[in-house]
Structures are given as structure tokens and as C-alpha cells.
Design a protein around this motif. Structure first.
Motif, PDB file in Angstrom:
ATOM      1  N   VAL A  21      -8.889-118.633 -72.689  1.00 29.04           N
ATOM      2  CA  VAL A  21      -8.796-119.436 -73.907  1.00 29.04           C
ATOM      3  C   VAL A  21     -10.033-119.251 -74.788  1.00 29.04           C
ATOM      4  O   VAL A  21      -9.931-119.256 -76.023  1.00 29.04           O
ATOM      5  CB  VAL A  21      -8.567-120.931 -73.584  1.00 29.04           C
ATOM      6  N   PHE A  22     -11.209-119.063 -74.187  1.00 23.88           N
ATOM      7  CA  PHE A  22     -12.387-118.784 -75.001  1.00 23.88           C
ATOM      8  C   PHE A  22     -12.271-117.425 -75.668  1.00 23.88           C
ATOM      9  O   PHE A  22     -12.685-117.260 -76.826  1.00 23.88           O
ATOM     10  CB  PHE A  22     -13.648-118.841 -74.132  1.00 23.88           C
ATOM     11  N   LEU A  43     -16.264-109.583 -79.560  1.00 24.06           N
ATOM     12  CA  LEU A  43     -16.408-111.015 -79.795  1.00 24.06           C
ATOM     13  C   LEU A  43     -15.665-111.819 -78.729  1.00 24.06           C
ATOM     14  O   LEU A  43     -16.131-112.880 -78.300  1.00 24.06           O
ATOM     15  CB  LEU A  43     -15.890-111.371 -81.191  1.00 24.06           C
ATOM     16  N   ALA A  44     -14.519-111.311 -78.288  1.00 28.31           N
ATOM     17  CA  ALA A  44     -13.780-111.990 -77.222  1.00 28.31           C
ATOM     18  C   ALA A  44     -14.572-111.990 -75.924  1.00 28.31           C
ATOM     19  O   ALA A  44     -14.647-113.010 -75.221  1.00 28.31           O
ATOM     20  CB  ALA A  44     -12.425-111.315 -77.021  1.00 28.31           C
ATOM     21  N   GLU A  45     -15.170-110.865 -75.568  1.00 30.80           N
ATOM     22  CA  GLU A  45     -15.952-110.770 -74.335  1.00 30.80           C
ATOM     23  C   GLU A  45     -17.163-111.696 -74.387  1.00 30.80           C
ATOM     24  O   GLU A  45     -17.473-112.402 -73.412  1.00 30.80           O
ATOM     25  CB  GLU A  45     -16.415-109.325 -74.118  1.00 30.80           C
ATOM     26  N   ALA A  65     -20.770-113.124 -61.915  1.00 30.18           N
ATOM     27  CA  ALA A  65     -19.349-112.860 -61.681  1.00 30.18           C
ATOM     28  C   ALA A  65     -18.746-111.968 -62.761  1.00 30.18           C
ATOM     29  O   ALA A  65     -17.813-111.199 -62.495  1.00 30.18           O
ATOM     30  CB  ALA A  65     -18.583-114.172 -61.601  1.00 30.18           C
ATOM     31  N   ALA A  66     -19.289-112.043 -63.984  1.00 24.64           N
ATOM     32  CA  ALA A  66     -18.768-111.228 -65.079  1.00 24.64           C
ATOM     33  C   ALA A  66     -18.887-109.738 -64.784  1.00 24.64           C
ATOM     34  O   ALA A  66     -18.150-108.930 -65.352  1.00 24.64           O
ATOM     35  CB  ALA A  66     -19.510-111.559 -66.374  1.00 24.64           C
ATOM     36  N   LEU A  77      -9.924-108.720 -72.699  1.00 17.56           N
ATOM     37  CA  LEU A  77      -9.213-107.586 -73.291  1.00 17.56           C
ATOM     38  C   LEU A  77      -7.731-107.898 -73.452  1.00 17.56           C
ATOM     39  O   LEU A  77      -7.102-107.511 -74.441  1.00 17.56           O
ATOM     40  CB  LEU A  77      -9.402-106.334 -72.431  1.00 17.56           C
ATOM     41  N   VAL A  78      -7.170-108.621 -72.476  1.00 22.42           N
ATOM     42  CA  VAL A  78      -5.776-109.071 -72.586  1.00 22.42           C
ATOM     43  C   VAL A  78      -5.629-110.011 -73.774  1.00 22.42           C
ATOM     44  O   VAL A  78      -4.683-109.912 -74.571  1.00 22.42           O
ATOM     45  CB  VAL A  78      -5.318-109.754 -71.288  1.00 22.42           C
ATOM     46  N   ALA A  79      -6.573-110.937 -73.906  1.00 24.33           N
ATOM     47  CA  ALA A  79      -6.540-111.880 -75.031  1.00 24.33           C
ATOM     48  C   ALA A  79      -6.663-111.139 -76.361  1.00 24.33           C
ATOM     49  O   ALA A  79      -5.991-111.475 -77.343  1.00 24.33           O
ATOM     50  CB  ALA A  79      -7.665-112.905 -74.886  1.00 24.33           C
TER      51      ALA A  79
END
Length: 223
Positions: A21-22, A43-45, A65-66, A77-79
Motif C-alpha cells: 500500500v505504501f 519512488l515506490a521502492e 529485510a529489504a 514493482l508489482v504495485a
């Protein structure tokens, strides 16, 4: 016991939901800023992983964890792909950004607090890191999008306060040994709803007493 209700698999699932969601909010902001697909992905990452990365480095969960979980890196990437093909009309993008951002805020303040507590931090420190997890990605998102972070602007609706409330609820539940799936969900929803209400009714934190706005000072200087 805490681990009876918040197993590693549940923690991982909640992290992935929060990341998604972020990442949606970051990709949508990139669309509004007219970024290309690479800019959307970056920007999503950043939005999705920035707060969690900060939390993991502070609590000593290294490597973060990232960098060790392919799902954490892949989910943004899916988002991005989803937003690239299915983003709303331009006039609706800002509203969508705010809703997704509020959802991520609620999820991350809870997962951030609980993970910090799992690594041995006290209740107050855990709540602070829950706040950092929730708002860190959004701050980085705004900086990379060349905007003053919403967290620092007096003319923006409450952003950190809902996360503080959600993180504090988790800390109180931990204190009284009552954290479970129901109370965790309640904390997420409380932060989420508070953020939505703040946007709906324009709730804002007060500034220094009797301080005039910069706009008013500039008008006075030009008079």
C-alpha cells in the motif's frame, strides 16, 4: 504471550501488505509528478522500504529485510506495474494517494512497533520506531519528489499524530499483555481512520503561540 499472536509468518504478511500500500502511494505520486516508469518504480521502492530500512538499521536487524527478502523488493514493482496500467484519472490521483498513504501509515506503525519490541527495545522506544517506520518512507518519497515533506508542513493535515496514536495503542497492549489479532487490527484501523478524518476535517497541529504565517509577514512587508 506476544509470540503466540504475532508469529513471524503473520509479521511477514503484514509487512508485505504495508509495503504494497505504501508502494501504491509512491507510484501514484510519481504519476502525478509526470515521472516515467523508472521514476515510478524508484519512488515506490523508497516509499515502501524507507521506514522499515531505518527501523532495521536502528534495532540491529542486519542485513535489513529489504535486502534479504525478495518479496520485499518485488512488491513495490508489482504495485508500480498496477499503477502504470490502472491508475485513476488525473483529477482523482491525489485522493487515491492520500487513502493509500493512510492505510500504509496504520499498518506500518503497528508492525514497526511490534518488531522493535521483539528485538528487545522498551515500550516507549518501540513506539518511537513504530512512528519512524510509518512516516519514514513518506518523508523520503516527498524529498525525492522535490516536495517539502508533509510531516514538516504546518499547512498540511495531521500525519504523524495518527501514527503516534496507533503505535501507542500497540505499546499499551504490550504493557498489559493484551496484544492479539483483534487489538492489532484495531490499532491499524484507529491510525487509518484518524488520518482520514484529519484530511476530511483539516485537523492540524498548532504552531508557536501568536506566530504569524510567512504569507502574512510577506504581505505586511510588501504593503
Amino acid at each position: 504471550m506476544f509470540h503466540d499472536f504475532f508469529t513471524p509468518s503473520v509479521q511477514h504478511a503484514l509487512d508485505l501488505v504495508g509495503i504494497f500500500v505504501f508502494a501504491i502511494s509512491g507510484a501514484l505520486l510519481a504519476v502525478r509528478k509526470n515521472f516515467d516508469v523508472f521514476g515510478m518504480a524508484v519512488l515506490a521502492e523508497i516509499t515502501a522500504l524507507g521506514g522499515g530500512l531505518l527501523r532495521d538499521l536502528i534495532i540491529g536487524a542486519v542485513p535489513p529485510a529489504a535486502f534479504t527478502d525478495l518479496g520485499y523488493f518485488s512488491m513495490p514493482l508489482v504495485a508500480t506495474a498496477l499503477v502504470f496500467f490502472l491508475h485513476p484519472h488525473v483529477e482523482r490521483i491525489q485522493g487515491a494517494v492520500n487513502v493509500f498513504d493512510a492505510a500504509g501509515l496504520g499498518l506500518f506503525c503497528v508492525t514497526g512497533t511490534t518488531k522493535a519490541y521483539e528485538y528487545g527495545l522498551g515500550l516507549t522506544s518501540s513506539a518511537v520506531l513504530g512512528l519512524a517506520t510509518a512516516v519514514g518512507g513518506g518523508v523520503l518519497r516527498d524529498v525525492f519528489a522535490n516536495e517539502v515533506p508533509s510531516l514538516l508542513r504546518w499547512d498540511r493535515d495531521l500525519y504523524a499524530v495518527p501514527a503516534i496514536v496507533g503505535a501507542s495503542m500497540v505499546a499499551l497492549c504490550l504493557r498489559f499483555d493484551s496484544l492479539n489479532a483483534l487489538t492489532s487490527t484495531l490499532a491499524v484501523l484507529t491510525a487509518f481512520v484518524l488520518r482520514l478524518l484529519a484530511m476530511r476535517f483539516h485537523w492540524r497541529a498548532p504552531r508557536a503561540w501568536n506566530r504569524r504565517s510567512a504569507a502574512a509577514e510577506e504581505e505586511g512587508a510588501g504593503a
